[in-house]
Design a protein around this motif. Structure first.
Motif, PDB file in Angstrom:
ATOM      1  N   PRO A  98      -0.408  10.927   1.061  1.00 31.74           N
ATOM      2  CA  PRO A  98      -1.089  10.240  -0.008  1.00 31.74           C
ATOM      3  C   PRO A  98      -2.455   9.597   0.107  1.00 31.74           C
ATOM      4  O   PRO A  98      -2.902   9.219  -1.077  1.00 31.74           O
ATOM      5  CB  PRO A  98      -0.102   9.027  -0.268  1.00 31.74           C
ATOM      6  CG  PRO A  98       0.555   8.697   1.096  1.00 31.74           C
ATOM      7  CD  PRO A  98       0.531   9.986   1.884  1.00 31.74           C
ATOM      8  N   PHE A  99      -2.916   9.535   1.399  1.00 30.41           N
ATOM      9  CA  PHE A  99      -4.131   8.580   1.476  1.00 30.41           C
ATOM     10  C   PHE A  99      -5.197   9.329   2.367  1.00 30.41           C
ATOM     11  O   PHE A  99      -4.834  10.049   3.091  1.00 30.41           O
ATOM     12  CB  PHE A  99      -3.992   7.167   2.058  1.00 30.41           C
ATOM     13  CG  PHE A  99      -2.948   6.512   1.668  1.00 30.41           C
ATOM     14  CD1 PHE A  99      -2.908   5.862   0.412  1.00 30.41           C
ATOM     15  CD2 PHE A  99      -1.356   6.389   2.240  1.00 30.41           C
ATOM     16  CE1 PHE A  99      -1.924   5.121  -0.303  1.00 30.41           C
ATOM     17  CE2 PHE A  99      -0.398   5.567   1.454  1.00 30.41           C
ATOM     18  CZ  PHE A  99      -0.796   4.904   0.308  1.00 30.41           C
TER      19      PHE A  99
ATOM     20  N   ARG B 287       2.264   2.245  -3.306  1.00 27.91           N
ATOM     21  CA  ARG B 287       0.967   2.493  -4.112  1.00 27.91           C
ATOM     22  C   ARG B 287       0.643   1.236  -5.315  1.00 27.91           C
ATOM     23  O   ARG B 287       0.428   1.790  -6.438  1.00 27.91           O
ATOM     24  CB  ARG B 287       1.642   3.895  -4.732  1.00 27.91           C
ATOM     25  CG  ARG B 287       1.923   5.112  -3.827  1.00 27.91           C
ATOM     26  CD  ARG B 287       0.676   5.450  -3.117  1.00 27.91           C
ATOM     27  NE  ARG B 287      -0.353   6.152  -4.055  1.00 27.91           N
ATOM     28  CZ  ARG B 287      -0.407   7.424  -4.423  1.00 27.91           C
ATOM     29  NH1 ARG B 287       0.510   8.143  -3.814  1.00 27.91           N
ATOM     30  NH2 ARG B 287      -1.091   7.908  -5.196  1.00 27.91           N
TER      31      ARG B 287
ATOM     32  N   ASP C 223      -5.382   0.210  -5.223  1.00 26.23           N
ATOM     33  CA  ASP C 223      -6.053   1.567  -5.361  1.00 26.23           C
ATOM     34  C   ASP C 223      -6.917   1.518  -4.107  1.00 26.23           C
ATOM     35  O   ASP C 223      -7.623   2.706  -3.714  1.00 26.23           O
ATOM     36  CB  ASP C 223      -7.067   1.285  -6.514  1.00 26.23           C
ATOM     37  CG  ASP C 223      -6.260   1.287  -8.042  1.00 26.23           C
ATOM     38  OD1 ASP C 223      -5.507   2.171  -8.203  1.00 26.23           O
ATOM     39  OD2 ASP C 223      -6.508   0.393  -8.642  1.00 26.23           O
TER      40      ASP C 223
ATOM     41  N   THR D 223       0.999  -1.082  -0.010  1.00 20.28           N
ATOM     42  CA  THR D 223      -0.069   0.032   0.012  1.00 20.28           C
ATOM     43  C   THR D 223       0.897   1.125  -0.116  1.00 20.28           C
ATOM     44  O   THR D 223       0.654   2.065  -0.669  1.00 20.28           O
ATOM     45  CB  THR D 223      -0.948   0.021   1.357  1.00 20.28           C
ATOM     46  OG1 THR D 223      -1.809  -1.103   1.222  1.00 20.28           O
ATOM     47  CG2 THR D 223      -1.940   1.183   1.238  1.00 20.28           C
TER      48      THR D 223
ATOM     49  N   PRO E 148      -5.796   6.149  -2.108  1.00 19.63           N
ATOM     50  CA  PRO E 148      -5.108   7.139  -2.689  1.00 19.63           C
ATOM     51  C   PRO E 148      -6.086   8.378  -2.879  1.00 19.63           C
ATOM     52  O   PRO E 148      -7.193   8.444  -3.195  1.00 19.63           O
ATOM     53  CB  PRO E 148      -4.434   6.949  -3.957  1.00 19.63           C
ATOM     54  CG  PRO E 148      -4.321   5.500  -3.852  1.00 19.63           C
ATOM     55  CD  PRO E 148      -5.539   4.822  -3.140  1.00 19.63           C
ATOM     56  N   ARG E 149      -5.560   9.641  -2.363  1.00 21.49           N
ATOM     57  CA  ARG E 149      -6.386  10.985  -2.550  1.00 21.49           C
ATOM     58  C   ARG E 149      -7.369  11.411  -3.677  1.00 21.49           C
ATOM     59  O   ARG E 149      -8.264  11.526  -3.541  1.00 21.49           O
ATOM     60  CB  ARG E 149      -5.593  12.275  -2.051  1.00 21.49           C
ATOM     61  CG  ARG E 149      -5.353  12.260  -0.421  1.00 21.49           C
ATOM     62  CD  ARG E 149      -4.305  13.350   0.044  1.00 21.49           C
ATOM     63  NE  ARG E 149      -4.308  13.339   1.234  1.00 21.49           N
ATOM     64  CZ  ARG E 149      -5.047  13.910   2.351  1.00 21.49           C
ATOM     65  NH1 ARG E 149      -6.016  14.636   2.014  1.00 21.49           N
ATOM     66  NH2 ARG E 149      -4.581  13.958   3.732  1.00 21.49           N
ATOM     67  N   ASP E 150      -6.492  10.975  -4.811  1.00 17.90           N
ATOM     68  CA  ASP E 150      -7.487  11.387  -6.149  1.00 17.90           C
ATOM     69  C   ASP E 150      -8.317  10.487  -6.220  1.00 17.90           C
ATOM     70  O   ASP E 150      -9.362  10.951  -6.835  1.00 17.90           O
ATOM     71  CB  ASP E 150      -6.130  11.383  -7.164  1.00 17.90           C
ATOM     72  CG  ASP E 150      -5.509   9.958  -7.354  1.00 17.90           C
ATOM     73  OD1 ASP E 150      -5.368   9.292  -6.428  1.00 17.90           O
ATOM     74  OD2 ASP E 150      -5.151   9.488  -8.474  1.00 17.90           O
TER      75      ASP E 150
END
Length: 330
Positions: free
Chosen positions: A70-71, A48, A51, A45, A229-231
């Motif tokens: 990042p998360f 990365r 997902d 994780t 992930p934030r996006d």
């Protein structure tokens, strides 16, 4: 077009329906992966490679101190457990209550502040006045040597004595020999399970203590969340679909036990399981393993406070800081 999602979680009974296809994620083409060692999922994780992934709560929170965290989390809790049962002592050390750990050398599994360690240190501070700086800490593997996890930040607060076990050392062997006085570990030492009299539990009747803890606090401690992930976490409809799928898979597992009560759980190999189930249902309610922010806010905010107080987070985070925005009203 459906979103492609690479999802990783341990194969618990409440995630099995995701793996075997009984439950799918609406709007997604999802593939599911697992690993016998959940820490391997954590490391991937961080790298990365997923997902959507199960992630230890402390591992997740440590990423908030990075320059670009990042998360975000989904309020899904695949792993939770009461933690008084995670404390073991050398039977000859004269440790009979938490206050006796002042001045003691304590082993801790995997890293300073693993999830059970954060919980029990916080409980000891709140309820017994024992703060971590009053003991010495040795980090390592319980029955198998493990190296320091160099893939996640490992802050150690000022004034706390922490070292890693030497190469080849195990915390269980150190506890049996008296080299350390106590151990906080998600893993039960194998020698204790095999009948060793050199190791004991700090709380021999831990079930009674843990049930009392829940009655007083309403907290069923979480160990892991699901990280995204934030996006991706900002894609609200997709995150709601992932959340619904995990909830449905959990409900299938819980329904099996509710429905089995009428037949005294004849499909379960554990004797007197129905009696145990009745006790749990009476204490914990119909949804004894809840997901969502509202049902878990007190427990999560308590862990966030412990994490900050123990020097593992630079600032005191809130549920609004860590969860995907679309799921804050769950």
């Amino acid at each position: 077009m459906n979103a492609k999602l690479r999802v990783a979680t341990y194969t618990y009974e409440h995630t099995e329906a995701l793996f075997d296809g009984r439950v799918t994620i609406e709007g997604a083409d999802a593939t599911f992966e697992t690993d016998p060692l959940v820490s391997n999922i954590f490391q991937r994780t961080v790298e990365r490679r997923y997902d959507v992934a199960e992630f230890g709560l402390t591992y997740f929170l440590r990423t908030f101190d990075l320059d670009d965290s990042p998360f975000l989390a989904l309020p899904i809790f695949p792993n939770r457990n009461f933690r008084h049962s995670s404390v073991f002592v050398n039977a000859a050390a004269g440790i009979e209550r938490p206050q006796d750990l002042a001045g003691a050398t304590i082993g801790e599994f995997a890293l300073y502040g693993h999830d059970p360690g954060v919980w029990i240190k916080g409980i000891f501070a709140d309820e017994y006045g024992l703060t971590p700086d009053r003991s010495r800490w040795v980090i390592g593997g319980t029955d198998h040597p493990i190296p320091a996890f160099d893939w996640i930040p490992q802050p150690v607060p000022d004034g706390v004595d922490v070292r890693h076990a030497a190469d080849g050392e195990t915390l269980a062997a150190m506890l049996e020999s008296g080299e350390i006085d106590a151990l906080v570990s998600v893993d039960v030492p194998r020698s204790l399970l095999q009948g060793s009299t050199r190791i004991a539990r700090l709380f021999p009747d831990y079930e009674t203590v843990e049930r009392d803890y829940y009655r007083r606090t309403g907290i069923f401690p979480q160990m892991h969340i699901v990280a995204v992930p934030r996006d991706i976490a900002l894609r609200g409809d997709l995150m709601k679909s992932v959340y619904r799928a995990f909830c449905e898979a959990k409900e299938i597992a819980q329904r099996k036990y509710r429905d089995g009560a009428s037949k005294q759980h004849m499909a379960v190999v554990t004797p007197w399981f129905s009696r145990h189930f009745e006790e749990n249902r009476a204490l914990l309610g119909e949804d004894w393993w809840p997901y969502g922010v509202a049902a878990n806010r007190k427990a999560i905010d308590t862990f966030l406070r412990y994490h900050h107080e123990q020097g593992l987070s630079k600032r005191l985070l809130t549920s609004e800081d860590i969860f995907a925005p679309a799921l804050l009203d769950t």
